[in-house]
Design an enzyme around this catalytic site. Structure first.
Site, short mmCIF file in Angstrom:
data_model
loop_
_atom_site.label_atom_id
_atom_site.label_comp_id
_atom_site.label_asym_id
_atom_site.label_seq_id
_atom_site.Cartn_x
_atom_site.Cartn_y
_atom_site.Cartn_z
N THR A 101 -10.75 -6.76 -5.20
CA THR A 101 -12.07 -6.78 -6.07
C THR A 101 -12.62 -5.17 -5.53
O THR A 101 -13.65 -4.99 -6.43
CB THR A 101 -13.06 -7.68 -5.21
N ASP A 151 0.86 -1.40 0.02
CA ASP A 151 0.01 -0.16 -0.08
C ASP A 151 0.69 1.25 -0.06
O ASP A 151 1.83 1.28 0.57
CB ASP A 151 -0.77 -0.20 1.37
N GLY A 160 -0.03 5.42 -4.38
CA GLY A 160 -0.75 6.89 -4.63
C GLY A 160 -0.07 8.00 -3.89
O GLY A 160 0.42 8.97 -4.27
N GLU A 172 0.89 -13.12 12.23
CA GLU A 172 1.46 -11.90 12.77
C GLU A 172 1.41 -10.75 12.07
O GLU A 172 1.81 -10.84 10.98
CB GLU A 172 2.87 -12.36 13.43
N HIS A 221 2.60 3.66 -9.02
CA HIS A 221 2.23 2.21 -9.30
C HIS A 221 3.58 1.55 -9.83
O HIS A 221 3.84 0.34 -9.58
CB HIS A 221 0.97 1.93 -9.83
N SER A 266 -8.23 -4.86 4.64
CA SER A 266 -8.70 -4.65 3.22
C SER A 266 -9.22 -5.84 2.55
O SER A 266 -8.75 -5.89 1.38
CB SER A 266 -7.79 -3.76 2.50
N ARG A 273 -0.81 9.10 -10.09
CA ARG A 273 -0.60 8.07 -9.27
C ARG A 273 0.01 6.87 -10.08
O ARG A 273 0.56 5.90 -9.38
CB ARG A 273 -2.07 7.80 -9.14
N LEU A 306 10.80 -20.18 -4.74
CA LEU A 306 9.85 -19.46 -4.08
C LEU A 306 8.35 -19.62 -4.65
O LEU A 306 8.18 -19.62 -5.95
CB LEU A 306 10.06 -17.82 -4.23
N ARG A 358 -12.25 2.45 -8.35
CA ARG A 358 -11.18 3.72 -8.54
C ARG A 358 -11.58 4.23 -9.81
O ARG A 358 -12.25 3.62 -10.65
CB ARG A 358 -9.74 3.22 -8.41
C1 IPE Z 1 -5.45 -2.52 -0.54
O1 IPE Z 1 -5.21 -1.30 -0.57
C2 IPE Z 1 -5.59 -3.35 -1.74
C3 IPE Z 1 -4.13 -3.60 -2.53
C4 IPE Z 1 -2.90 -3.11 -1.92
C5 IPE Z 1 -4.19 -4.19 -3.91
P1 IPE Z 1 -6.23 -0.35 -0.61
O2 IPE Z 1 -5.58 0.98 -0.63
O3 IPE Z 1 -7.18 -0.88 -1.88
O4 IPE Z 1 -7.07 -0.48 0.86
P2 IPE Z 1 -7.70 0.69 1.67
O5 IPE Z 1 -8.90 1.30 0.44
O6 IPE Z 1 -7.00 1.54 1.96
O7 IPE Z 1 -8.58 -0.18 2.49
C1 IPE Z 2 -1.56 0.55 -3.28
O1 IPE Z 2 -1.22 1.68 -3.55
C2 IPE Z 2 -1.76 -0.08 -4.84
C3 IPE Z 2 -3.07 -0.47 -5.13
C4 IPE Z 2 -4.11 -0.74 -4.33
C5 IPE Z 2 -3.47 -1.28 -6.47
P1 IPE Z 2 -2.54 2.91 -3.54
O2 IPE Z 2 -2.85 3.18 -4.87
O3 IPE Z 2 -3.84 2.31 -2.51
O4 IPE Z 2 -1.84 3.98 -2.63
P2 IPE Z 2 -2.52 4.95 -1.45
O5 IPE Z 2 -3.08 3.96 -0.60
O6 IPE Z 2 -3.63 5.84 -2.37
O7 IPE Z 2 -1.49 5.98 -1.29
MG MG Z 3 -3.99 2.42 -0.63
#
Ligand code: IPE
Ligand code: IPE
Ligand code: MG
Length: 255
Positions: free
Chosen positions: A74, A28, A31, A215, A45, A204, A41, A139, A79
């Protein structure tokens, strides 16, 4: 696989500490990484793919059995269209650009999630990557694409219900191993270490059944900033934990 594990892995094993068999990561913060640099954004990625590459490599080097990476949930379909499109095309680029190298270092690639909800081109790449790497013994890498834990449980329940209706099994045959065997992670050990970057303390919808006794380690680093050194620190944190699994007479932690 790459021959010698790094000194950290040797130190951990010398201390008699067992590596987690299954590490699962909620990658995570892409963005936020981009917005802090006033970049689109999508750039976050793209940068995140570099961390993926490093962490996959390091997991293989350390001798971790299974690594599951949450790449698209899912819920991520909700987005903006542009971002979903960018993520989808990045996914294809990754399959096309990375599989040779993953195959070379002995990684076995699989996808968990509802693959039927992905575009045809993605399904073709997934099928080819899975088949090409199926016999690899390094792995076990699982990429969670169009993955949701609730969706996975619903699909598993349907599969059990179908077999009940067909008289292949009876409701009394449904126990925890039977349900686990219908999940996308069938055959893999439960998650030992569940890691999330970017400081959020939530699941999530990631691996709810498989992480029942995992853990949890939350790190502040955003995923594109997550380095091998950060990974080692998270593993060190895992080794400090006293895993009890609800019992009292758990074996004393070694080391
Ligand atoms: C969880 O992150 C999904 C992935 C890392 C693919 P999100 O950014 O989508 O989760 P929320 O919206 O903060 O819960
Ligand atoms: C995780 O980064 C990647 C995916 C969920 C695909 P985010 O896109 O959720 O980044 P933040 O949480 O908005 O910073
Ligand atoms: Mg996120």
């Amino acid at each position: 696989m790459e021959p010698a594990p790094p000194s950290t892995a040797r130190a951990w094993s010398a201390g008699g500490r067992d590596l987690p068999r299954h590490v699962a990561i909620i990658m995570d913060g892409n963005g936020r990484w981009a917005s802090r640099r006033a970049l689109p954004r999508e750039m976050g990625h793209r940068e995140g793919v570099k961390s993926m590459r490093e962490i996959i490599r390091e997991s293989g080097r350390l001798g971790i059995e299974a690594l599951t990476l949450y790449a698209f949930s899912t819920e991520n379909w909700s987005r903006p269209r542009d971002e979903v499109g960018a993520l989808m095309s990045l996914m294809l680029d990754c399959f096309r650009g990375e599989i040779d190298e993953l195959n070379r270092v002995g990684v076995r690639v699989r996808v968990i999630g509802d693959v039927s909800g992905l575009p045809d081109a993605h399904r073709a790449e997934i099928a080819s990557a899975t088949a090409r790497t199926a016999r690899n013994t390094g792995l076990k890498l699982n990429l969670a694409l169009n993955y949701g834990g609730r969706d996975e449980l619903v699909r598993a329940a349907r599969s059990l219900a179908r077999d009940c209706a067909a008289g292949i099994i009876s409701p009394g045959d449904i126990d925890e191993p039977a349900l686990a065997a219908r999940l996308d992670t069938a055959g893999l050990p439960d998650v030992d270490l569940l890691l999330r970057t970017s400081g959020e303390s939530r699941l999530s919808n990631f691996l709810p059944f498989q992480s029942a006794y995992a853990e949890l380690v939350i790190v502040d680093a955003l995923w594109p900033d997550f380095t091998i050194d950060e990974y080692h620190k998270a593993l060190d944190e895992y080794f400090k934990r006293d895993r009890r699994f609800g019992g009292r007479n758990h074996p004393a932690r070694p080391g």
